[in-house]
Design a protein around this motif. Structure first.
Motif, mmCIF file in Angstrom:
data_model
loop_
_atom_site.group_PDB
_atom_site.id
_atom_site.type_symbol
_atom_site.label_atom_id
_atom_site.label_comp_id
_atom_site.label_asym_id
_atom_site.label_seq_id
_atom_site.Cartn_x
_atom_site.Cartn_y
_atom_site.Cartn_z
ATOM 1 N N GLU A 493 52.582 37.242 20.737
ATOM 2 C CA GLU A 493 51.824 35.725 21.000
ATOM 3 C C GLU A 493 50.415 36.217 21.576
ATOM 4 O OE1 GLU A 493 52.026 31.343 22.925
ATOM 5 O OE2 GLU A 493 53.859 32.953 23.244
ATOM 6 N N GLN A 494 49.334 35.763 21.153
ATOM 7 C CA GLN A 494 48.089 35.737 21.656
ATOM 8 C C GLN A 494 48.029 34.892 22.746
ATOM 9 O OE1 GLN A 494 44.736 35.951 19.004
ATOM 10 N NE2 GLN A 494 43.413 34.765 20.467
ATOM 11 N N GLY A 495 47.178 35.260 23.939
ATOM 12 C CA GLY A 495 46.999 34.655 24.961
ATOM 13 C C GLY A 495 45.808 35.044 25.799
ATOM 14 N N HIS A 496 45.594 34.446 26.922
ATOM 15 C CA HIS A 496 44.438 34.862 27.801
ATOM 16 C C HIS A 496 44.844 36.096 28.800
ATOM 17 C CE1 HIS A 496 42.313 31.062 26.466
ATOM 18 N NE2 HIS A 496 43.358 30.616 26.738
ATOM 19 N N VAL A 497 43.965 36.842 28.657
ATOM 20 C CA VAL A 497 44.049 38.094 29.823
ATOM 21 C C VAL A 497 43.594 37.511 30.923
ATOM 22 C CG1 VAL A 497 43.380 40.521 30.151
ATOM 23 C CG2 VAL A 497 43.839 39.731 27.973
ATOM 24 N N VAL A 498 44.567 37.561 31.981
ATOM 25 C CA VAL A 498 44.130 37.243 33.404
ATOM 26 C C VAL A 498 44.578 38.233 34.434
ATOM 27 C CG1 VAL A 498 44.383 34.807 32.835
ATOM 28 C CG2 VAL A 498 46.351 36.040 33.656
ATOM 29 N N ILE A 499 43.760 38.407 35.369
ATOM 30 C CA ILE A 499 43.828 39.401 36.349
ATOM 31 C C ILE A 499 44.421 38.731 37.621
ATOM 32 C CG2 ILE A 499 43.013 41.172 38.214
ATOM 33 C CD1 ILE A 499 40.942 41.637 36.100
ATOM 34 N N THR A 500 45.793 38.868 37.775
ATOM 35 C CA THR A 500 46.543 38.114 38.881
ATOM 36 C C THR A 500 46.711 38.838 40.324
ATOM 37 O OG1 THR A 500 48.410 39.206 38.385
ATOM 38 C CG2 THR A 500 48.000 37.172 37.064
ATOM 39 N N ARG A 501 46.174 39.754 40.301
ATOM 40 C CA ARG A 501 45.833 40.730 41.548
ATOM 41 C C ARG A 501 44.769 41.717 41.407
ATOM 42 N NH1 ARG A 501 49.909 37.654 43.018
ATOM 43 N NH2 ARG A 501 51.534 38.395 44.587
ATOM 44 N N THR A 502 43.798 41.224 42.047
ATOM 45 C CA THR A 502 42.389 42.020 42.126
ATOM 46 C C THR A 502 42.318 43.173 42.757
ATOM 47 O OG1 THR A 502 41.421 41.006 43.450
ATOM 48 C CG2 THR A 502 41.095 39.928 41.387
ATOM 49 N N GLY A 503 41.682 44.319 42.292
ATOM 50 C CA GLY A 503 41.324 45.375 43.236
ATOM 51 C C GLY A 503 40.408 45.259 43.965
ATOM 52 N N PRO A 504 39.882 46.568 44.965
ATOM 53 C CA PRO A 504 38.900 46.378 45.665
ATOM 54 C C PRO A 504 37.364 46.373 45.008
ATOM 55 C CG PRO A 504 39.957 48.297 45.832
ATOM 56 C CD PRO A 504 40.599 47.563 45.228
ATOM 57 N N SER A 505 37.257 46.938 44.018
ATOM 58 C CA SER A 505 36.164 47.042 43.147
ATOM 59 C C SER A 505 35.656 45.677 42.469
ATOM 60 C CB SER A 505 36.056 48.113 42.090
ATOM 61 O OG SER A 505 37.292 47.897 41.244
ATOM 62 N N MET A 506 36.520 44.683 42.300
ATOM 63 C CA MET A 506 35.945 43.361 41.903
ATOM 64 C C MET A 506 34.944 42.971 42.203
ATOM 65 S SD MET A 506 38.109 41.847 39.753
ATOM 66 C CE MET A 506 37.526 40.441 38.856
ATOM 67 N N ALA A 507 33.810 42.496 41.216
ATOM 68 C CA ALA A 507 32.524 41.759 41.416
ATOM 69 C C ALA A 507 33.123 40.473 42.457
ATOM 70 C CB ALA A 507 31.827 41.135 40.522
#
Length: 700
Positions: A493-507
């Protein structure tokens, strides 16, 4: 709830053996089932691969998005820690006794070449840092770098990091208008450029674009630009300004060889808080103006270093000295920031940088370079692989020795099965299983300018080969595919890709526009604290993730994300165009290409209807007009005159419908249109013009 609940995870600096000797492939890596404490302990260890002047006291803290204030999360990593990115990329390797190791094998398009050791790189970076300070550049000032892939580009980038100036690299193919926006938006005091660059066998002028970009933005005109530093690359004639804009007795325009070449090679670095901005990376969105994403020093460098080691370094530290890495991206793109500048150099790796295009003087140029420098990791775009397939329909000639390759990587879009198979069997033809099957590891990475480093990727040691699947999260990140309500989608099933835990390189934010950071990425799932990537995806039965393309109105062309609205704005600025709609259309080489639908003025419409040659000429002019306004990469593949562009009742152009009409795909719901009768007209025009190429079979 993503990341930490409001609060802190405290830790202390761990002693590092250094990246060259770190046996990171044997580390116990956190999974989606790991606790938050285990995840942060992992990032502690990864940060310990860097040299810190002052240890951090808090690994990570997080303030969730605030809907009422329309503010994104406050993300902080390694608080209290102080370090210098350039020291980590250069000085510490010399201290470790590896100053004679080659850092950069430079290959110029005309055939000139140079190998630069870490000791020589330190000398040059120190000279450039002294030169910057001599020009009045201080910590926090912004420097825009408009250069091709040269040793000097990396030198000035690291020199900015060394003194704490915030750098912003601009693709050398961008127009004066695109460059001007970035100079003005950042408030840059210095522009670094070149007289020209070699491109497709010719010396192409560059400084003329730089001159046009700074027009009206200099200190004397009420702007911020005080100097333009010029690298002599092609020897092209250039215009010159000797105006003293800030009273330092120097002209506006200065030659690199005079200012940097004569500077002292001894420089004492400063050390900066981990959250000090390192660079600004612009990425196009759906509102026209590009977004300037701010990346900070400690977290970004941690993510870049660890992910480079994990994906591209030899798993045996004793064999790592033989690694030669080559990321083929232009230095202005985030791919190159992470895997051509900061990641490899922080790791103390040897790498190749190449100035030109891959088919000059012949289509085997990349293979020549791989053979010459014994490249072990080759990181490129599926677009390039498909181009190589076209240039070598019978396979890579046996005369090229590609046996040094140990791993290949792709970036910018999911690689299609045909390109992946060709890459493994042709470029990786020397790597086989005992049964003779292709065995070259292929890391098909997914990440973004916003994430700063790879988020999803197969591991190089994986034996599960699924071309087009970006597989699972990199250690320390967590990703999901969800529906509009935040519920995980079922397999297929198609859906939205979400980052639920970010890493330290995140803007951390959007430069000068923190509300846009919220509205672009965090608003949809603000309650959950999830980052909305803007890509559609789905999981398969194994739980592996497949990226299906953008869900917003942007076009991914050969890994370059272009705003449809920015292209439309350029078209409408032409006097013959009333309105424009731009959509991503299928392209066998670049993955997608912009196709423009334009509503002409009455005079232009009559003129083109009376004379077919006049129509052809106008469409050619409009394509070039976009190239001049934004850059050649943004030129529409086709421009199609239409009576209207389809719009919803709220006035939004239905760009996805334009894609479907152009590519001959089944149409989605058109009941929300305010001008539905235009749909069959546009469909007929597309069929008559036959501008849509036949699609290749990309089934898995």
């Amino acid at each position: 709830m993503s990341d930490l609940s409001p609060g802190e995870h405290k830790s202390v600096l761990r002693t590092s053996t250094g990246p060259a000797a770190a046996d990171i492939h044997q580390w116990v890596e956190p999974t989606t089932r790991s606790s938050e404490a285990e995840r942060l302990d992992f990032w502690d260890r990864a940060a310990g691969l860097l040299d810190w002047h002052t240890p951090w006291h808090t690994t990570h803290s997080w303030t969730p998005p605030q809907k009422e204030e329309r503010r994104g999360p406050e993300i902080r990593w390694f608080e209290g820690g102080r370090l210098n990115a350039a020291v980590n990329c250069v000085d510490r390797h010399i201290t470790a006794g590896r100053g004679d190791q080659v850092a950069l094998h430079f290959e110029g398009e005309p055939g000139d070449a140079e190998s630069v050791t870490y000791a020589d790189l330190k000398r040059r970076v120190s000279q450039a840092a002294n030169a910057l300070e001599g020009l009045g550049i201080e910590a926090g000032d912004r420097v825009v770098i408009y250069l091709p892939v040269l040793v000097e580009t990396i030198v000035i980038t690291l020199a900015c990091a060394r003194i704490g100036a915030v750098h912003q690299l601009v693709f050398g193919g961008f127009s004066a208008e695109a460059l001007k926006f970035r100079i003005e938006d950042t408030g840059a005091k210095l522009l670094v450029t070149t007289d020209g660059q070699y491109r497709r066998g010719s010396a192409v002028p560059v400084k003329s674009n730089a001159d046009a970009a700074v027009d009206g933005l200099t200190a004397e005109a009420g702007g911020t630009v005080e100097h333009v530093l010029v690298v002599r690359r092609t020897g092209s004639a250039v215009s010159w300004s000797n105006a003293d804009l800030n009273g330092d007795g120097l002209g506006r325009d200065l030659w690199w060889h005079d200012i940097v070449g004569n500077a002292s090679a001894e420089h004492r670095p400063q050390f900066f808080d981990a959250e000090t901005p390192l660079f600004i990376m612009y990425t196009s969105g759906t509102t026209g103006k590009p977004k300037g994403l701010v990346h900070t020093t400690g977290g970004y460098l941690t993510g870049a270093l660890f992910s480079h080691l994990r994906l591209f370094a030899h798993p045996n530290p004793d064999r790592r000295a033989d690694d030669v890495h080559w990321c083929t991206a232009d230095l202005a793109w985030v791919t190159a920031h992470t895997y051509e500048i900061y990641g490899p150099l922080a790791a103390g790796a040897t790498q190749v940088i190449y100035e030109g295009v891959p088919n000059v003087p012949n289509a085997g140029r990349h293979f020549d370079i791989i053979q010459k420098h014994r490249v072990t990791s080759y990181y490129t775009a599926p677009t390039l692989v498909r181009s190589l397939m076209g240039w070598f329909p019978d396979g890579v000639p046996a005369e090229f020795d590609l046996s040094s390759l140990r791993v290949a990587g792709t970036v910018g879009e999911a690689v299609n099965p045909e390109a992946a198979t060709w890459l493994r069997t042709q470029i990786g033809r020397e790597t086989r299983t005992p049964d003779g099957e292709p065995a070259l590891p292929l890391v098909d990475t997914w990440w973004q300018s916003e994430s700063g480093s790879a988020v999803l990727s197969p591991r190089p040691e994986s034996t599960r080969h699924k071309p087009g699947s970006v597989a699972q999260e990199m250690p320390g990140w967590q990703v999901d595919v969800v529906n509009d309500h935040g519920a995980p989608t079922v397999p297929g099933e198609q859906g939205h890709v979400v980052i639920t835990r970010t890493g330290p390189s995140m803007a951390r934010t959007v430069w000068g526009n923190p509300q846009r950071y919220y509205s672009s990425y965090w608003e949809k799932y603000a309650d959950e604290g999830w980052f909305l990537a803007g890509d559609a995806g789905q999981r398969d039965a194994d739980g592996d993730i497949w990226i299906l393309g953008r869900t917003d109105d942007a076009i991914n062309v050969s890994g370059h994300l272009l705003s449809t609205i920015e292209i439309e704005s350029a078209l409408v600025s032409h006097p013959d165009v009333v309105e424009a709609g731009v959509a991503p259309a299928y392209d066998a080489t670049s993955g997608h290409a912009p196709v423009a639908f334009v509503v002409l003025t009455e005079a232009a419409y009559v003129r083109t209807q009376q004379d077919s040659a006049a129509e052809s000429e106008l469409l050619h002019v409009l394509r070039n007009h976009v190239g001049q306004a934004i850059g050649p990469v943004a030129k529409p593949r086709s421009v199609i005159p239409v009576p209207e562009v389809p719009k919803t009742r709220s006035g939004k152009i239905m760009r996805r419908l334009l894609t479907q009409l152009h590519d001959g795909e089944p149409l989605g719901d058109t009941t929300s249109l305010q001008n539905e009768p235009c749909v069959p007209q546009i469909k007929q025009m597309c069929q008559t013009r036959r501008t849509a190429p036949a699609k290749e079979n990309t089934s898995v």
